[in-house]
Design a protein around this motif. Structure first.
Motif, short mmCIF file in Angstrom:
data_model
loop_
_atom_site.label_atom_id
_atom_site.label_comp_id
_atom_site.label_asym_id
_atom_site.label_seq_id
_atom_site.Cartn_x
_atom_site.Cartn_y
_atom_site.Cartn_z
N LYS A 1 0.82 -1.21 0.00
CA LYS A 1 0.00 0.00 0.00
C LYS A 1 0.86 1.26 0.00
CE LYS A 1 -0.99 0.29 4.97
NZ LYS A 1 -1.97 0.68 5.95
N PHE A 2 2.15 1.12 0.29
CA PHE A 2 3.04 2.28 0.21
C PHE A 2 3.95 2.22 -1.02
CE2 PHE A 2 2.56 2.02 5.01
CZ PHE A 2 1.54 2.96 5.03
N ASP B 1 0.61 9.74 5.34
CA ASP B 1 0.30 8.37 5.79
C ASP B 1 0.55 8.19 7.28
OD1 ASP B 1 -0.33 7.53 3.21
OD2 ASP B 1 1.76 7.08 2.74
N LEU B 2 1.01 9.26 7.96
CA LEU B 2 1.39 9.10 9.36
C LEU B 2 0.26 9.54 10.29
CD1 LEU B 2 5.01 10.57 9.18
CD2 LEU B 2 4.35 8.17 9.25
N PRO B 3 0.06 8.77 11.36
CA PRO B 3 -0.93 9.21 12.34
C PRO B 3 -0.41 10.42 13.12
CG PRO B 3 0.16 7.21 13.07
CD PRO B 3 0.69 7.50 11.71
N VAL B 4 -1.33 11.28 13.51
CA VAL B 4 -0.96 12.42 14.36
C VAL B 4 -1.49 12.14 15.76
CG1 VAL B 4 -1.23 14.90 14.75
CG2 VAL B 4 -1.04 14.02 12.41
N VAL B 5 -0.59 12.11 16.73
CA VAL B 5 -0.97 11.85 18.12
C VAL B 5 -0.64 13.10 18.94
CG1 VAL B 5 -0.63 10.34 20.12
CG2 VAL B 5 -0.44 9.41 17.80
N ASP B 6 -1.65 13.66 19.58
CA ASP B 6 -1.47 14.89 20.37
C ASP B 6 -0.78 15.99 19.56
OD1 ASP B 6 -2.62 13.61 22.55
OD2 ASP B 6 -0.68 12.88 23.28
N GLY B 7 -1.21 16.14 18.30
CA GLY B 7 -0.68 17.23 17.46
C GLY B 7 0.71 16.98 16.92
N LYS B 8 1.25 15.75 17.15
CA LYS B 8 2.61 15.45 16.70
C LYS B 8 2.58 14.22 15.80
CE LYS B 8 7.19 14.34 18.64
NZ LYS B 8 7.42 13.19 17.78
N LEU B 9 3.35 14.29 14.71
CA LEU B 9 3.42 13.14 13.81
C LEU B 9 4.11 11.97 14.51
CD1 LEU B 9 4.49 14.85 10.49
CD2 LEU B 9 2.36 13.61 10.89
N HIS B 10 3.70 10.79 14.10
CA HIS B 10 4.20 9.57 14.72
C HIS B 10 4.91 8.76 13.63
CE1 HIS B 10 3.76 7.26 18.35
NE2 HIS B 10 3.63 6.19 17.62
N VAL B 11 6.23 8.64 13.70
CA VAL B 11 6.93 7.84 12.69
C VAL B 11 7.51 6.58 13.31
CG1 VAL B 11 7.54 9.76 11.16
CG2 VAL B 11 9.12 9.08 12.96
N ARG B 12 7.69 5.57 12.45
CA ARG B 12 8.15 4.28 12.96
C ARG B 12 9.66 4.24 13.19
NH1 ARG B 12 6.94 0.99 8.46
NH2 ARG B 12 6.20 2.86 7.43
N GLY B 13 10.41 5.03 12.44
CA GLY B 13 11.87 4.92 12.52
C GLY B 13 12.50 5.87 13.51
N ARG C 1 5.75 16.05 3.64
CA ARG C 1 7.10 15.48 3.48
C ARG C 1 6.90 14.18 2.71
NH1 ARG C 1 10.81 11.94 6.01
NH2 ARG C 1 12.95 12.73 6.11
N TYR C 2 7.50 14.11 1.52
CA TYR C 2 7.23 12.98 0.63
C TYR C 2 8.53 12.56 -0.04
CZ TYR C 2 4.87 10.33 -3.12
OH TYR C 2 4.45 9.36 -3.98
N LEU C 3 8.90 11.31 0.16
CA LEU C 3 10.15 10.79 -0.41
C LEU C 3 9.89 9.45 -1.07
CD1 LEU C 3 10.82 11.95 2.76
CD2 LEU C 3 13.13 11.76 1.84
N TYR C 4 10.68 9.15 -2.10
CA TYR C 4 10.68 7.80 -2.66
C TYR C 4 11.68 6.96 -1.87
CZ TYR C 4 8.54 9.87 -6.87
OH TYR C 4 7.73 10.52 -7.75
#
Ligand SMILES: [Fe+2]
Length: 290
Positions: free
Chosen positions: A73-74, A89-101, A267-270
């Motif tokens: 899907k990505f 594609d990132l969830p926002v938690v308490d106004g802050k983006l949440h990334v996996r890395g 923010r969008y990267l390949y």
């Protein structure tokens, strides 16, 4: 255009490449210089590129074979070999983006043959933030005292999808998906398949202790090595510029993302990863040459 490759930090970690257009033909000698610089510096920053997805995958193939995208899907529908990283594609938690890395790691270390490289190309960047940090796991190993090197030389760790001690947020999987994920015993000190250099191989989010060691002792050792390897003296912090293509060597560095930018900005990267080989313990080579 004349190819220039310049160290980007005071250490050997990271080099900046200019004077090359990866969308066009590149001479054999320039290809060789770029590849050798990548092995030596572990992170290459190629400036001023503007690559369509097909051109990006052609550039990636200069360094090796492309690993099929794990999360369909990505992936781009017209170029399924190219993945995307998007703030949308990132969830926002308490106004802050949440990334996996957002913790130092090396990619897919639970695979029996982890990807040798990860390559990103900036398409859209936020006005500030979103840096990628790298730590040199080779320099970190070299800097260990001899007693620690001897202690860890033949140790191994089981790498799983998500360690029971993980503080990283992995994608939530169903029990069935989790059972299908690879689990691999990896050396704590690996030998680079091309340079022969030793490096610490650490991924706290995926390591299930140290094999043959009581849990508490194993996790304490991992934590000590992780603190050592992620000291600022081993780090290069990449501040993205439009047109950057960055390729790093997962056998030589740890990396981490930052979700410190404005969640309303794109923010969008390949992204492409390259196929690797099963990892070799550094001690196996030392024994072979004894
Ligand atoms: Fe990563």
């Amino acid at each position: 255009m004349t190819l220039t490759i310049t160290p980007i930090s005071s250490s050997v970690l990271g080099a900046e490449v200019r004077g090359v257009d990866l969308s066009g033909p590149i001479t054999v000698s320039d290809r060789r210089r770029i590849y050798e610089a990548w092995i030596e510096h572990a992170v290459l920053v190629v400036r001023d590129q503007k690559l369509e997805p097909g051109q990006f995958s052609a550039a990636a193939r200069m360094f090796g074979d492309i690993l099929a995208q794990q999360l369909k899907k990505f992936a781009l529908p017209d170029h399924p070999e190219v993945g995307t990283i998007s703030s949308r594609d990132l969830p926002v938690v308490d106004g802050k983006l949440h990334v996996r890395g957002e913790e130092f790691h090396t990619d897919h270390s639970n695979f029996s043959a982890p990807p040798k490289a990860t390559i990103l190309h900036a398409v859209n960047l936020p006005s500030r933030g979103g840096d990628t940090q790298f730590c040199d796991a080779r320099a970190a190993y070299d800097d260990l005292d001899e007693a620690t090197k001897a202690q860890i030389s033949s140790l191994r760790s089981l790498h799983v999808y998500e360690s029971t001690h993980s503080t990283r947020k992995m994608f939530k999987l169903s029990d069935k998906e989790r059972d299908a994920m690879p689990r691999t015993s990896q050396p704590l000190v690996i030998r680079h398949a091309e340079s022969g250099r030793p490096a610490l191989y650490l991924n706290t989010g995926r390591m299930e202790g140290i094999e043959g060691m009581p849990d508490e002792e194993g996790y304490a050792l991992i934590a000590r090595l992780f603190r050592h390897a992620t000291q600022p003296k081993f780090e290069y912090r990449h501040v993205w510029q439009p047109g950057d293509l960055v390729i790093w060597d997962n056998r030589s560095v740890l990396h981490q993302a930052n979700a410190d930018y404005d969640p309303t900005e794109l923010r969008y990267l390949y992204r492409i990863m390259l196929q690797g080989k099963p990892l070799e313990a550094y001690s196996a080579q030392a024994v072979a040459h004894a």
